[in-house]
Motif scaffolding. Structure first.
Motif, short mmCIF file in Angstrom:
data_model
loop_
_atom_site.label_atom_id
_atom_site.label_comp_id
_atom_site.label_asym_id
_atom_site.label_seq_id
_atom_site.Cartn_x
_atom_site.Cartn_y
_atom_site.Cartn_z
N ALA A 209 9.83 3.50 -5.30
CA ALA A 209 9.42 3.46 -3.89
C ALA A 209 8.78 4.78 -3.47
N LEU A 210 9.37 5.86 -3.94
CA LEU A 210 8.86 7.18 -3.55
C LEU A 210 7.43 7.39 -4.03
N HIS B 150 1.69 7.51 -2.56
CA HIS B 150 0.33 7.05 -2.82
C HIS B 150 -0.27 6.39 -1.56
N LEU B 151 0.50 5.49 -0.96
CA LEU B 151 0.01 4.79 0.23
C LEU B 151 -0.26 5.77 1.38
N GLY C 187 -3.68 7.03 3.80
CA GLY C 187 -3.70 6.97 5.26
C GLY C 187 -2.97 5.78 5.85
N ILE C 188 -2.33 5.00 4.98
CA ILE C 188 -1.58 3.82 5.44
C ILE C 188 -0.24 4.27 5.99
N ARG C 189 0.21 3.60 7.06
CA ARG C 189 1.50 3.97 7.67
C ARG C 189 2.62 3.16 7.04
N ILE C 190 3.81 3.76 7.03
CA ILE C 190 4.96 3.09 6.40
C ILE C 190 6.13 3.08 7.37
N ALA D 280 -1.28 -0.19 -4.78
CA ALA D 280 -1.96 0.70 -3.83
C ALA D 280 -3.48 0.65 -4.02
N ASP D 281 -3.93 0.58 -5.28
CA ASP D 281 -5.38 0.51 -5.54
C ASP D 281 -5.99 -0.76 -4.95
N ARG D 282 -5.26 -1.86 -5.11
CA ARG D 282 -5.80 -3.12 -4.58
C ARG D 282 -5.85 -3.11 -3.06
#
Ligand code: C2E
Ligand code: MG
Ligand code: MG
Ligand code: MG
Length: 292
Positions: free
Chosen positions: A163-164, A169-170, A174-177, A130-132
């Motif tokens: 996964a959770l 974190h993602l 603001g990233i969509r999943i 997630a950091d990258r």
């Protein structure tokens, strides 16, 4: 079981198996070179709003432009890439290339559509994933809402805790999943509810036989109703016929993806694709005008 083990041992000496093993080693070597030489490319397949035919987003699909064999679909190399861990560097390349496609759209003057990228389980396990991704979005100045990550239902179910944590974190970034290939991974509604995802993609295998199979129609209708209760959007994969599309639209499925609308497109074609005209024609004239 002992019979099985015996068979496996025996097949070690089977020339066909040996050939396959050699092929895998050769493929691994070729893939390593492909990473250095940047032999990969992305295609972008539109995901269409069934209500009016406009493009809602794109899915980025990986291709390997092999120096001898030409353009290869993931089916021929993704397993080896996952088994060797090479999918991790390839996966970062994919996310970066997808972000660059978003940037191309931003500079095109047209409406910008989000891009969805497929993830492998190896990428879930990268502690700094997630950091990258966050660093990449900042470097390329891409609003995080324009990136979506697709995680298959089976990946989620095999790694629920991992996964959770990652999805949460993602989401904070603001990233969509979205959940990919839904219906193939034996999850229940209550299990799904714990994942803060935005949308769910019904696997192609349920869409394929919609016309001939009343059970598949009931399944797809029930999944759609259930997903809407969770306040998520539903995407149907692999729409190839008008009848499939009409059924899905009737039951309120939000979005569709498939050869009926468009095959995966090269960058330039995708930049000029704005929607599915025949769906727009089924609506009012004003709808057609705003379609571009
Ligand atoms: P997926 O994520 O379920 O992607 C959809 C696949 O269905 C794509 O195949 C697409 O070309 C195909 N498809 C779309 N519409 C239709 C249709 O109407 N009919 C039929 N028969 N097929 C349709 P593709 O590009 O060969 O990719 C296969 C799988 O490879 C993907 O399935 C995904 O699991 C994996 N993949 C693709 N790109 C990546 C990537 O960048 N990273 C990872 N880890 N996996 C990827
Ligand atoms: Mg996918
Ligand atoms: Mg899928
Ligand atoms: Mg699929």
């Amino acid at each position: 079981d002992s019979k099985r083990a015996g068979k496996n041992q025996f097949s070690f000496y089977n020339p066909k198996m040996q050939e396959q093993a050699l092929h895998a080693i050769h493929l691994e070597e070729e893939l390593r070179q492909a990473v250095c030489r940047q032999e990969f490319a992305l295609m972008f397949q539109p995901i269409i709003a069934l209500e009016h035919g406009r493009t809602e987003k794109f899915e980025a699909l990986l291709r390997w432009n092999h120096p001898q064999r030409g353009m290869q679909a993931p089916g021929s190399f993704i397993d080896t890439a996952e088994q060797t861990g090479l999918i991790v560097p390839i996966g970062y390349w994919v996310i970066e290339a997808a972000c660059k496609f978003v940037r191309r759209q931003m500079h095109s003057g047209h409406k910008v559509r989000p891009v969805a990228v497929n993830l492998s389980v190896c990428q879930l396990r990268e502690a700094d994933f997630a950091d990258r991704v966050e660093a990449l979005l900042i470097r390329l100045q891409i609003p995080p809402e324009l990136l979506e990550l697709e995680i298959t239902e089976s990946m989620l179910m095999e790694n629920v805790d991992l996964a959770l944590v990652l999805i949460e974190h993602l989401k904070r970034l603001g990233i969509r999943i979205s959940i990919d290939d839904f219906g193939t991974g034996y999850s229940s509604l209550s299990q799904l509810r714990q994942f803060p995802v935005n949308s769910l993609k019904i696997d192609r295998s349920f869409v394929r036989d919609l016309e001939s199979s009343p059970i598949d129609r009931q399944m797809v209708e029930a999944i759609t109703a259930m997903v809407h209760k969770l306040d998520l959007k539903v995407v149907a994969e692999g729409i190839e016929t008008e009848q499939q599309m009409r059924f899905l639209r009737t039951i309120g499925c939000d979005y569709g993806q498939g050869f009926l609308f468009a095959r995966p497109l090269a960058t330039e074609q995708a930049l000029h694709y704005h929607g599915h005209a025949s769906l727009a024609r089924n609506n009012t004239a004003t709808d057609t005008e705003t379609c571009n």
